[in-house]
Every structure is written in C-alpha cells, then in structure tokens.
Write an enzyme that holds these catalytic residues in place. Structure first.
Site, PDB file in Angstrom:
ATOM      1  N   TYR A 165       0.805  -1.232   0.000  1.00 37.71           N
ATOM      2  CA  TYR A 165       0.000   0.000   0.000  1.00 37.71           C
ATOM      3  C   TYR A 165       0.836   1.280   0.000  1.00 37.71           C
ATOM      4  CZ  TYR A 165      -3.315   3.315   2.341  1.00 37.71           C
ATOM      5  OH  TYR A 165      -4.100   4.374   2.703  1.00 37.71           O
ATOM      6  N   LYS A 169       0.841   5.058  -2.199  1.00 39.32           N
ATOM      7  CA  LYS A 169       0.465   6.349  -1.608  1.00 39.32           C
ATOM      8  C   LYS A 169       1.623   7.350  -1.753  1.00 39.32           C
ATOM      9  CE  LYS A 169      -3.839   5.867  -0.147  1.00 39.32           C
ATOM     10  NZ  LYS A 169      -4.931   6.508  -0.904  1.00 39.32           N
TER      11      LYS A 169
END
Ligand SMILES: NC(=O)C1=CN([C@@H]2O[C@H](COP(=O)(O)OP(=O)(O)OC[C@H]3O[C@@H](n4cnc5c(N)ncnc54)[C@H](OP(=O)(O)O)[C@@H]3O)[C@@H](O)[C@H]2O)C=CC1
Ligand SMILES: CCCCCCCCCCCCCCCC(=O)[C@@H](N)CO
Length: 308
Positions: A165, A169
């Site tokens: 993740y 980001k």
C-alpha cells in the site's frame, strides 16, 4: 481570507468525487452538497451508489443542484475518462470545477507473503485509481480549477505490514508534487490530503487481513469518523493548503517529511518541526523495539503457514 487569498467556496460549483459511495468520499459529497455544490459521485458498486445518492438528496439545498452518481472501474484509464465525460455531459459538457479523488483500497500484509498479482493490484487500486482521473481531466480542453488527491499519512513514514500500500500512496504524493508545479501552466490548483486512521467501511475491511503487529503499532491512533475527516480535507482545500493533514500528530510527520513543498503556516510549522525532530525519533525507536520484540511470534506465524 488566508494570506490575502479568498477562501474557496464550493457553492454552485461542480464537484466530482471518486469513491463517493462510502467512507470519506461519501462524507465529502454530503459536506459539499450541504454547501450548495453540484455533486457527482463515482464508484463501482451500483447498489452502494444509489444508496449514497439517496443520502445526498436528503442534504440538497436547492432544486437546481445537480446530484448524480456514475458506476465505473477507475483503476482503468479508459473508464476513468468515460466517467469524467459522463459527469461533464450532465453539465453541458463542461469539465467539473473540482475533483476530489477519494477512491482507494488497502490490503496490508507481510512482504514475504506478497506476489506479483497482489502487489500490482494495490498499485492499481491505490495509485492508478486516482492518477488516471487526473490524467483524463488534464487532457480536457477546459481544465478543472482544482485537483485534490487523497494519499495517507503513510506517504510521510511507514512501518511493517504496508509494503503493498505505502509505495502507491508515496506515488500519489510524487504525482501531486509534480502536478502542483506543472499545472501552474494552466492555473489548476493541486492539493493532497494525508489522513491517518478513518473509521470507514474500508478500514473494517483492511483490518481483516492486517498483521497483528501492524494493528498493535496503530493502537495509539484512535481514528476519526469519515465526517470529521471530510471537514479536515475541506478546510485544507478552502484555505488553499497543498499538503493537508488536519490532525496535530500528522502535522509532525508532514513537517518532518516536507522537503521543498509549500509550508502551511510559518509559525506553527516551525513549532511542529521542533517537536517532531525530538518526538518522532523517540517514537520510531519505540516502534523498532516493539517489532524486535515480535520476532519470535513472527517466526511461529511463518512456521504455522509453512513459509520459509
Ligand atoms: N480508512 C483509512 O484509515 C484511511 C484511508 N485513506 C484513503 O482515503 C480514501 C478513502 O478511504 P475510505 O473512506 O476508508 O474508503 P472505503 O474503502 O470505505 O471506500 C472506498 C471508495 O472508493 C471506491 N472505489 C474503490 N476502488 C475503486 C475503483 N477501482 N473504481 C471506482 N471506485 C473505487 C469504493 O466503491 P466500490 O468499491 O464500489 O468501487 C468506495 O466508494 C482512500 O483513498 C484511502 O486509501 C487514507 C488513510 C487512512
Ligand atoms: C511524537 C510522535 C508520536 C507519533 C505517534 C504516531 C502514531 C502512529 C499512528 C499510525 C497510524 C497509521 C495510519 C494508517 C492510515 C492508512 O492509510 C491505513 N489505514 C490504510 O490502510
């Protein structure tokens, strides 16, 4: 008024909100509806979209407001452009004034358990799901006046469990950093929001696959409701901030990781920088030692799963 600049008012503007069917996106859509904006929400699941649209209707301020929903898979470039075209068509083909790119998903886990598919899926579901909409918008003849990305505080630091993740980001942060500069050429304002824990449906989902050690490290963060998070995001946009946080702990990380990005407030940022220089070092050492203390449990976890 902030530093002589008039604060942004969404009344009568067309706000296009990806991920607008639940969580932060829906809360932002409600907030903007209450402030008199025309609101378009985009997500995939049609049932959730129509429930969200009924929710928006409850907050309508005038019969002239156009509230609409669109179902598109935004991790694909063509669908992202088609979604934007569909929303613009309801407004005589005009490009939406402001894009709030809230769509995203999170599937935490240990790196050792990932594979090509799981890593690529998070890049799609976290980075491309926002980047393709920005690309489609910038290619339109008339540009939007604002593009607002939603990254995460995990684009300022990271820890165990977030390899699928966090890189995506960070990539959103890289895109926003570059576009803030490049889109000066067209007079487009770029903003990026770095929330910590939001108590949303997506958060409940991600916790189902989140490693125990990651959950433990996050215990210090109680989380905020999607409604409070939507207020933070809106306030940052209204004030014209580039890096938006809204929470003091996040401000420490923001200032610590800022580089040459614009400051929010000279006086407060100096204070956050001072506290962060001491506090973040102590906190990070604590995190490292908690992880070290988890080594035996982790070995057992891997053995139970037959992972080398
Ligand atoms: N919750 C948290 O703790 C944090 C969240 N964030 C970020 O904030 C944003 C909002 O989070 P949150 O409120 O938890 O989100 P939720 O998971 O609750 O909702 C996500 C929304 O995005 C939509 N969406 C997801 N993938 C796609 C896709 N491929 N195409 C179109 N729509 C999509 C979903 O609808 P559907 O699935 O039907 O398409 C839904 O409307 C995300 O970008 C998230 O990464 C950042 C930090 C912390
Ligand atoms: C003096 C300094 C003290 C610092 C204390 C810091 C507390 C750490 C909080 C960790 C929060 C993690 C949020 C993850 C958000 C996210 O993006 C995910 N939910 C998505 O999967």
């Amino acid at each position: 008024m902030f530093f002589g600049k008039k604060s942004w008012d969404p009344k009568g503007k067309h706000c296009y909100i990806t991920g607008g069917s639940q969580g932060l996106g829906l809360a932002e859509a409600i907030l903007l509806t209450k402030r008199g904006a025309h609101v378009s929400i985009v997500a995939r699941d049609e049932k959730k979209l129509s429930a969200a649209l009924s929710e928006l209707e409850k907050h309508r301020q005038s019969p002239d407001q156009i509230l609409a929903s669109y179902s598109f898979p935004l991790n694909e470039a063509a669908a992202s452009a088609a979604a934007l075209d569909a929303a613009a068509a309801r407004h005589g083909g005009r490009t939406p004034d402001a894009l709030f790119l809230c769509a995203g998903s999170s599937r935490p886990g240990f790196f050792i358990e990932q594979d090509e598919k799981s890593l690529r899926e998070q890049m799609d579901g976290v980075y491309w799901v926002q980047a393709f909409t920005a690309l489609a918008a910038v290619k339109r003849e008339v540009k939007p006046s604002k593009i607002v990305f939603v990254s995460s505080i995990l684009a300022m630091f990271s820890f165990v469990g977030y390899t699928p993740y966090t890189p995506a980001k960070f990539a959103i942060r890289g895109l926003a950093e570059t576009l803030r500069s490049e889109l000066i050429l067209y007079g487009v304002d770029v903003h990026i929001y770095f929330p910590a824990t939001i108590l949303s449906p997506g958060y409940e989902d991600e916790n189902k696959c989140k490693p125990q050690i990651t959950l433990k490290l996050e215990e210090t963060d109680d989380g905020i409701t999607p409604e409070v998070s939507a207020e933070h995001l809106f306030n940052g946009v209204r004030k014209g901030q580039f890096h938006i946080t809204g929470e003091i702990l996040s401000d420490l990380f923001r200032v610590g990781a800022r580089g040459a990005s614009p400051w929010n407030n000279v006086f407060m940022d100096l204070i956050y920088g001072f506290i962060g220089n001491i506090g973040l070092v102590i906190w990070r050492r604590g995190v490292d030692s908690t992880i070290r203390g988890h080594t035996e449990e982790h070995k057992k976890y891997l053995a139970d799963k037959n992972i080398q």
